[in-house]
Design an enzyme around this catalytic site. Structure first.
Site, PDB file in Angstrom:
ATOM      1  N   HIS A  39       1.977 -10.206  -4.834  1.00  0.00           N
ATOM      2  CA  HIS A  39       3.323  -9.361  -6.052  1.00  0.00           C
ATOM      3  C   HIS A  39       4.116  -9.942  -6.917  1.00  0.00           C
ATOM      4  O   HIS A  39       5.723 -10.542  -7.183  1.00  0.00           O
ATOM      5  CB  HIS A  39       4.381  -9.450  -4.730  1.00  0.00           C
ATOM      6  CG  HIS A  39       3.355  -7.987  -3.658  1.00  0.00           C
ATOM      7  ND1 HIS A  39       3.897  -6.695  -4.164  1.00  0.00           N
ATOM      8  CD2 HIS A  39       2.633  -7.703  -2.977  1.00  0.00           C
ATOM      9  CE1 HIS A  39       3.147  -5.892  -3.293  1.00  0.00           C
ATOM     10  NE2 HIS A  39       2.469  -6.632  -2.354  1.00  0.00           N
ATOM     11  N   LEU A 128      -9.155  -4.886  -1.611  1.00  0.00           N
ATOM     12  CA  LEU A 128     -10.385  -5.469  -2.184  1.00  0.00           C
ATOM     13  C   LEU A 128      -9.923  -4.865  -3.880  1.00  0.00           C
ATOM     14  O   LEU A 128     -11.380  -5.254  -4.895  1.00  0.00           O
ATOM     15  CB  LEU A 128     -11.084  -5.720  -1.986  1.00  0.00           C
ATOM     16  CG  LEU A 128     -11.376  -6.687  -1.029  1.00  0.00           C
ATOM     17  CD1 LEU A 128     -13.393  -6.448  -0.227  1.00  0.00           C
ATOM     18  CD2 LEU A 128     -10.937  -7.493  -1.122  1.00  0.00           C
ATOM     19  N   SER A 129      -9.166  -3.363  -4.216  1.00  0.00           N
ATOM     20  CA  SER A 129      -9.131  -2.538  -4.956  1.00  0.00           C
ATOM     21  C   SER A 129     -10.533  -2.257  -6.340  1.00  0.00           C
ATOM     22  O   SER A 129     -10.720  -1.565  -7.433  1.00  0.00           O
ATOM     23  CB  SER A 129      -8.860  -4.060  -6.626  1.00  0.00           C
ATOM     24  OG  SER A 129      -7.506  -4.711  -6.715  1.00  0.00           O
ATOM     25  N   SER A 130     -11.190  -1.225  -4.418  1.00  0.00           N
ATOM     26  CA  SER A 130     -11.921   0.011  -5.612  1.00  0.00           C
ATOM     27  C   SER A 130     -11.206   0.555  -6.785  1.00  0.00           C
ATOM     28  O   SER A 130     -11.730   0.937  -7.384  1.00  0.00           O
ATOM     29  CB  SER A 130     -12.328   0.317  -4.137  1.00  0.00           C
ATOM     30  OG  SER A 130     -11.120   1.436  -3.197  1.00  0.00           O
ATOM     31  N   ASP A 175      -5.486  -6.627 -11.144  1.00  0.00           N
ATOM     32  CA  ASP A 175      -6.745  -6.099 -10.848  1.00  0.00           C
ATOM     33  C   ASP A 175      -7.716  -5.867 -11.845  1.00  0.00           C
ATOM     34  O   ASP A 175      -8.587  -6.251 -11.760  1.00  0.00           O
ATOM     35  CB  ASP A 175      -6.252  -5.140  -9.773  1.00  0.00           C
ATOM     36  CG  ASP A 175      -4.985  -5.872  -8.388  1.00  0.00           C
ATOM     37  OD1 ASP A 175      -5.195  -6.909  -8.096  1.00  0.00           O
ATOM     38  OD2 ASP A 175      -5.283  -4.720  -7.524  1.00  0.00           O
ATOM     39  N   TYR A 225       4.851  -0.431  -2.141  1.00  0.00           N
ATOM     40  CA  TYR A 225       4.517  -0.684  -3.118  1.00  0.00           C
ATOM     41  C   TYR A 225       5.688  -0.174  -4.094  1.00  0.00           C
ATOM     42  O   TYR A 225       6.664  -1.706  -4.484  1.00  0.00           O
ATOM     43  CB  TYR A 225       2.971  -0.388  -3.670  1.00  0.00           C
ATOM     44  CG  TYR A 225       2.974  -1.599  -4.076  1.00  0.00           C
ATOM     45  CD1 TYR A 225       1.912  -2.925  -4.546  1.00  0.00           C
ATOM     46  CD2 TYR A 225       3.293  -1.151  -5.455  1.00  0.00           C
ATOM     47  CE1 TYR A 225       1.506  -3.619  -5.269  1.00  0.00           C
ATOM     48  CE2 TYR A 225       2.735  -1.625  -7.570  1.00  0.00           C
ATOM     49  CZ  TYR A 225       2.625  -3.138  -6.796  1.00  0.00           C
ATOM     50  OH  TYR A 225       1.875  -4.201  -8.224  1.00  0.00           O
TER      51      TYR A 225
HETATM   52  C1  GLA Z   1      -1.279  -4.418  -5.624  1.00  0.00           C
HETATM   53  C2  GLA Z   1      -1.549  -4.576  -6.860  1.00  0.00           C
HETATM   54  C3  GLA Z   1      -1.761  -5.116  -7.833  1.00  0.00           C
HETATM   55  C4  GLA Z   1      -0.602  -6.966  -7.296  1.00  0.00           C
HETATM   56  C5  GLA Z   1      -1.290  -6.655  -5.885  1.00  0.00           C
HETATM   57  C6  GLA Z   1      -0.081  -7.817  -4.951  1.00  0.00           C
HETATM   58  O1  GLA Z   1      -3.315  -5.348  -5.978  1.00  0.00           O
HETATM   59  O2  GLA Z   1      -2.755  -2.896  -8.247  1.00  0.00           O
HETATM   60  O3  GLA Z   1      -1.386  -4.897  -9.276  1.00  0.00           O
HETATM   61  O4  GLA Z   1       0.668  -6.361  -7.521  1.00  0.00           O
HETATM   62  O5  GLA Z   1      -1.225  -5.192  -5.100  1.00  0.00           O
HETATM   63  O6  GLA Z   1      -0.050  -9.252  -5.925  1.00  0.00           O
END
Ligand code: GLA
Length: 389
Positions: A39, A128-130, A175, A225
Site C-alpha cells: 500500500h 496474487l493479481s489475476s 502489479d 481500497y
Molecule cells: C493491489 C494493487 C497494487 C497495490 C497493492 C497493495 O494489489 O493492485 O497496486 O496497491 O494492492 O500494495
C-alpha cells in the site's frame, strides 16, 4: 507448466472462432508476490515484488474485421466487443480487454479486430493479481501481434490505466509492472515515483517462501481500497499545508508531535503511520535479503503485517488468525499481501517446518472458520512472454 492447457485451449479456440491458415499465438503472464512495500505504490513508495508461476494465458489471432470476439474459459462465455468501447457491467471480465485496447489507442495506435481466448490458473480474489496478469498479457499479445512499438514498462502503465479507468480500482503500478518485467529467480525494487527499478538476486538456502490462501474475499475490497487511497491523499494535502516541501506521503519524516499539528483525522494519522514506517522496513528487507539474513527479513514481514492490520486496516479476522498462528508456531516471517480483506498470506520459513505448519494450520483454521485453506509452493518466474504451442 509450459504445456498448461495449451493444446486444449487451441482446440477450444478453433472450435469457437474457426480454423484458418493462420494459427493464433499464445501469450502468458505470471501472478506476483510482494515481499515488502505494501500500500505504498500509489504514494511514490518503494516495493519489492516478484513474478511467480501461476498465470493467465491468451490465444490471439487477427480476424480481419473491426470487432473483437472474446471467449473466457473460466466464465464459459463468448462476447463480441464493438467500438466505441465502454465498461460492460454484464461481463466485467471483458472490461480488462476493452480497457487495454482503449489505452493502447490513446497512445496513437489503431487496434484491428481480433479473436481472443483467455484461460489461467491464478485463484481469483487471492491477492496474487489475476487482474493485472490479464491486462498485461492482453496488452503484450496485442503489441506483439500487430507490431506496435511499446516497451514492457509502457505495457504495465497501459494495464494500470485500464484497471483505473475501466475496471474502477484506483490501483498503483506495482502489479502490472512486475508482471511485465519479472525475471526468473529475482525480485525487483521499484521506485514507484520514478519507475526506476533494480533486479535483486537472492539465494534462500534452506529457507523458502510459500503462500497460504485464506479462501476468503470480503466484498468491500475495491471500495475500501479506493477509500484508503483517498485518505492518504487528503493526509498529504494537510501535511503540505504546513510542510510544503513534501511531494509524496511516503517521504514524510516528521515526528508524532509535528504530525499532530497538521490536524489529520484519526484515520489519516494511522494511514500515514503505516506508509512512513513501511519505508524503514523496506530498507531493512532490501539490505538483509541479498546478504541472507532471513531472520531480519522475517521480523520486518511480521511488523508490516501488524501495521497493515492495525494502522492501515486492510486485514480481516481470518488473515490475522493465520498470521498470529504462524507467529506462535515459530515461522520466520509472514504477512498478508496485496490489497487486503482476504486473499493470501506470504510466509518465509525454513523448509523443514513446512509439513508440521500445514497440518496444524489446516486443522485449526477449519475448526475456527469452517473454511479450508490452501498452501501453495511456487517458483519465482519470468514476466509476460510468448509460449510456443
Ligand atoms: C493491489 C494493487 C497494487 C497495490 C497493492 C497493495 O494489489 O493492485 O497496486 O496497491 O494492492 O500494495
Amino acid at each position: 507448466m509450459d504445456s498448461f492447457r495449451s493444446k486444449e485451449n487451441l482446440n477450444q479456440f478453433e472450435s469457437i472462432f474457426g480454423k484458418t491458415n493462420q494459427p493464433p499465438r499464445l501469450f502468458r503472464a505470471p501472478a506476483r508476490i510482494n515481499i515488502i512495500g505494501e500500500h505504498v505504490d500509489y504514494l511514490g513508495g518503494t516495493v519489492l515484488p516478484a513474478a511467480i508461476d501461476f498465470f493467465v494465458q491468451v490465444l490471439l489471432r487477427p480476424n480481419e474485421s473491426q470487432n473483437y470476439r472474446l471467449h473466457s474459459v473460466s466464465y464459459n462465455q463468448t462476447v463480441e466487443l464493438k467500438k466505441p468501447l465502454s465498461p460492460n457491467s454484464k461481463s466485467p471480465w471483458v472490461d480488462y480487454i476493452a480497457g487495454v485496447i482503449f489505452e493502447i489507442e490513446k497512445k496513437g495506435h489503431v487496434v484491428p479486430g481480433f479473436d481472443l481466448l483467455v484461460d489461467g490458473n491464478i485463484p481469483q480474489g487471492s491477492g496474487l493479481s489475476s487482474s493485472a496478469a490479464f491486462e498485461v498479457v492482453t496488452g503484450y499479445a496485442i503489441k506483439e501481434t500487430f507490431g506496435f512499438s511499446l516497451s514492457r514498462e509502457e505495457i504495465a502503465q497501459i494495464g494500470q490505466k485500464a484497471e483505473n479507468n475501466f475496471v474502477g480500482t484506483k490501483c498503483g503500478i506495482m502489479d502490472q509492472f512486475i508482471i511485465a518485467v519479472g525475471k526468473k529467480d529475482d525480485c525487483i525494487s521499484l521506485n514507484t515515483e520514478t519507475l526506476k527499478y533494480t533486479y535483486h538476486h537472492f539465494d534462500l538456502g534452506n529457507y523458502e517462501f510459500y503462500l497460504i490462501n485464506s479462501n476468503v474475499k470480503h466484498s468491500l475490497k475495491d471500495s475500501a481500497y479506493n477509500k484508503r487511497r483517498s485518505e492518504c491523499e487528503s493526509a498529504l494535502v494537510k501535511i503540505k499545508a504546513k510542510y510544503p516541501n513534501f511531494t509524496q506521503l511516503y517521504d514524510v519524516n516528521l515526528s508524532d508531535s509535528e504530525i499532530d499539528q497538521c490536524h489529520l483525522t484519526k484515520e489519516e494519522t494511522k494511514r500515514t503511520k503505516h506508509v512512513t514506517s513501511e519505508r524503514e522496513r523496506t530498507k531493512v528487507v532490501i539490505e538483509n535479503l541479498e546478504s541472507g539474513n532471513f531472520k531480519e527479513v522475517g521480523s520486518a514481514l511480521f511488523q508490516t503485517h501488524w501495521s497493515l492490520s492495525k494502522e492501515f486496516e486492510v486485514s480481516c479476522p481470518e488473515i490475522d488468525f493465520i498470521v498470529d498462528s504462524l507467529l506462535r508456531l515459530g515461522v520466520t516471517g509472514a504477512r498478508m499481501i496485496g490489497g487486503g480483506f482476504g486473499g493470501c498470506v506470504l510466509v518465509l520459513d525454513t523448509k523443514d517446518h513446512f509439513s508440521k505448519i500445514e497440518e496444524d494450520l489446516k486443522k485449526s483454521y477449519q475448526q475456527k472458520f469452517n473454511v479450508a485453506i490452501d498452501f501453495y509452493k511456487f517458483q519465482i518466474s519470468d514476466g509476460v512472454k510468448e509460449v510456443l504451442i
